[in-house]
Motif scaffolding. Structure first.
Motif, PDB file in Angstrom:
ATOM      1  N   MET A   1       0.826  -1.207   0.000  1.00  0.00           N
ATOM      2  CA  MET A   1       0.000   0.000   0.000  1.00  0.00           C
ATOM      3  C   MET A   1       0.861   1.258   0.000  1.00  0.00           C
ATOM      4  O   MET A   1       0.572   2.220  -0.709  1.00  0.00           O
ATOM      5  N   ALA A   2       1.931   1.256   0.782  1.00  0.00           N
ATOM      6  CA  ALA A   2       2.821   2.424   0.827  1.00  0.00           C
ATOM      7  C   ALA A   2       3.516   2.634  -0.513  1.00  0.00           C
ATOM      8  O   ALA A   2       3.619   3.758  -1.005  1.00  0.00           O
ATOM      9  N   PHE A   3       3.991   1.558  -1.122  1.00  0.00           N
ATOM     10  CA  PHE A   3       4.640   1.634  -2.437  1.00  0.00           C
ATOM     11  C   PHE A   3       3.669   2.182  -3.473  1.00  0.00           C
ATOM     12  O   PHE A   3       4.024   3.027  -4.290  1.00  0.00           O
ATOM     13  N   ASP A   4       2.436   1.708  -3.414  1.00  0.00           N
ATOM     14  CA  ASP A   4       1.421   2.164  -4.348  1.00  0.00           C
ATOM     15  C   ASP A   4       1.127   3.646  -4.146  1.00  0.00           C
ATOM     16  O   ASP A   4       1.060   4.416  -5.107  1.00  0.00           O
ATOM     17  N   LEU A   5       0.975   4.070  -2.901  1.00  0.00           N
ATOM     18  CA  LEU A   5       0.630   5.455  -2.610  1.00  0.00           C
ATOM     19  C   LEU A   5       1.766   6.422  -2.946  1.00  0.00           C
ATOM     20  O   LEU A   5       1.533   7.499  -3.490  1.00  0.00           O
ATOM     21  N   LEU A   6       2.991   6.040  -2.652  1.00  0.00           N
ATOM     22  CA  LEU A   6       4.111   6.961  -2.802  1.00  0.00           C
ATOM     23  C   LEU A   6       4.770   6.943  -4.178  1.00  0.00           C
ATOM     24  O   LEU A   6       5.382   7.933  -4.578  1.00  0.00           O
ATOM     25  N   LEU A   7       4.667   5.836  -4.908  1.00  0.00           N
ATOM     26  CA  LEU A   7       5.351   5.746  -6.187  1.00  0.00           C
ATOM     27  C   LEU A   7       4.411   5.486  -7.363  1.00  0.00           C
ATOM     28  O   LEU A   7       4.448   6.196  -8.367  1.00  0.00           O
ATOM     29  N   VAL A   8       3.557   4.504  -7.249  1.00  0.00           N
ATOM     30  CA  VAL A   8       2.743   4.079  -8.392  1.00  0.00           C
ATOM     31  C   VAL A   8       1.640   5.085  -8.699  1.00  0.00           C
ATOM     32  O   VAL A   8       1.409   5.421  -9.863  1.00  0.00           O
ATOM     33  N   ARG A   9       0.949   5.603  -7.680  1.00  0.00           N
ATOM     34  CA  ARG A   9      -0.133   6.563  -7.925  1.00  0.00           C
ATOM     35  C   ARG A   9       0.380   7.861  -8.558  1.00  0.00           C
ATOM     36  O   ARG A   9      -0.234   8.355  -9.504  1.00  0.00           O
ATOM     37  N   PRO A  10       1.489   8.448  -8.070  1.00  0.00           N
ATOM     38  CA  PRO A  10       1.989   9.644  -8.764  1.00  0.00           C
ATOM     39  C   PRO A  10       2.393   9.369 -10.218  1.00  0.00           C
ATOM     40  O   PRO A  10       2.147  10.197 -11.104  1.00  0.00           O
ATOM     41  N   LEU A  11       2.980   8.192 -10.483  1.00  0.00           N
ATOM     42  CA  LEU A  11       3.312   7.843 -11.868  1.00  0.00           C
ATOM     43  C   LEU A  11       2.043   7.669 -12.705  1.00  0.00           C
ATOM     44  O   LEU A  11       2.012   8.026 -13.887  1.00  0.00           O
ATOM     45  N   GLY A  12       0.998   7.141 -12.097  1.00  0.00           N
ATOM     46  CA  GLY A  12      -0.282   7.026 -12.791  1.00  0.00           C
ATOM     47  C   GLY A  12      -0.875   8.379 -13.121  1.00  0.00           C
ATOM     48  O   GLY A  12      -1.462   8.572 -14.181  1.00  0.00           O
ATOM     49  N   LEU A  13      -0.715   9.337 -12.210  1.00  0.00           N
ATOM     50  CA  LEU A  13      -1.195  10.693 -12.467  1.00  0.00           C
ATOM     51  C   LEU A  13      -0.430  11.329 -13.627  1.00  0.00           C
ATOM     52  O   LEU A  13      -1.021  11.958 -14.508  1.00  0.00           O
ATOM     53  N   VAL A  14       0.883  11.149 -13.649  1.00  0.00           N
ATOM     54  CA  VAL A  14       1.696  11.669 -14.750  1.00  0.00           C
ATOM     55  C   VAL A  14       1.275  11.019 -16.065  1.00  0.00           C
ATOM     56  O   VAL A  14       1.145  11.692 -17.095  1.00  0.00           O
ATOM     57  N   THR A  15       1.025   9.734 -16.039  1.00  0.00           N
ATOM     58  CA  THR A  15       0.590   9.021 -17.240  1.00  0.00           C
ATOM     59  C   THR A  15      -0.765   9.532 -17.723  1.00  0.00           C
ATOM     60  O   THR A  15      -0.984   9.692 -18.930  1.00  0.00           O
ATOM     61  N   THR A  16      -1.667   9.809 -16.787  1.00  0.00           N
ATOM     62  CA  THR A  16      -2.980  10.335 -17.160  1.00  0.00           C
ATOM     63  C   THR A  16      -2.858  11.711 -17.815  1.00  0.00           C
ATOM     64  O   THR A  16      -3.487  11.989 -18.840  1.00  0.00           O
ATOM     65  N   VAL A  17      -2.028  12.576 -17.247  1.00  0.00           N
ATOM     66  CA  VAL A  17      -1.841  13.922 -17.805  1.00  0.00           C
ATOM     67  C   VAL A  17      -1.181  13.846 -19.177  1.00  0.00           C
ATOM     68  O   VAL A  17      -1.608  14.521 -20.131  1.00  0.00           O
ATOM     69  N   LEU A  18      -0.139  13.019 -19.310  1.00  0.00           N
ATOM     70  CA  LEU A  18       0.528  12.873 -20.613  1.00  0.00           C
ATOM     71  C   LEU A  18      -0.412  12.262 -21.648  1.00  0.00           C
ATOM     72  O   LEU A  18      -0.414  12.673 -22.809  1.00  0.00           O
ATOM     73  N   GLY A  19      -1.196  11.285 -21.245  1.00  0.00           N
ATOM     74  CA  GLY A  19      -2.159  10.677 -22.161  1.00  0.00           C
ATOM     75  C   GLY A  19      -3.202  11.672 -22.630  1.00  0.00           C
ATOM     76  O   GLY A  19      -3.599  11.670 -23.801  1.00  0.00           O
ATOM     77  N   THR A  20      -3.638  12.545 -21.717  1.00  0.00           N
ATOM     78  CA  THR A  20      -4.591  13.582 -22.106  1.00  0.00           C
ATOM     79  C   THR A  20      -3.965  14.531 -23.121  1.00  0.00           C
ATOM     80  O   THR A  20      -4.603  14.909 -24.111  1.00  0.00           O
TER      81      THR A  20
END
Length: 96
Positions: free
Chosen positions: A36-55
């Motif tokens: 959960m910590a790995f997901d919150l601190l690393l994976v979720r921010p990378l997902g946000l960057v991916t969402t913005v770049l995809g948009t």
């Protein structure tokens, strides 16, 4: 009667194998605190960057794909919706 005994034995053994198989399927799949910590601190921010770049990529490709309606929907789903779902909707710490 002698020919029936192997058939009954096979049916009995098949039932026991099936019963033991169902007891193995009860595995605890809840994510650990580390996951959960790995997901919150690393994976979720990378997902946000991916969402913005995809948009951004979706907006850039719109003039080239203006004539085909189905392609816009598929591009939007692939570039924007899937990363946004992965980032904001799925359970914290899950691998799906």
């Amino acid at each position: 009667m002698n020919k029936l005994a192997p058939l009954l034995l096979a049916a009995l053994l098949a039932g026991t194998a099936q019963a033991s198989d169902s007891s193995l399927s009860q595995v605890d799949e809840t994510p650990s605190a580390g996951a959960m910590a790995f997901d919150l601190l690393l994976v979720r921010p990378l997902g946000l960057v991916t969402t913005v770049l995809g948009t951004g990529i979706f907006i850039l490709q719109l003039p080239f794909d203006f004539s085909n309606e189905n392609s816009k929907s598929k591009a939007f789903d692939t570039l924007v919706v899937e990363p946004a779902r992965y980032t904001f909707v799925r359970e914290l710490g899950s691998t799906e």
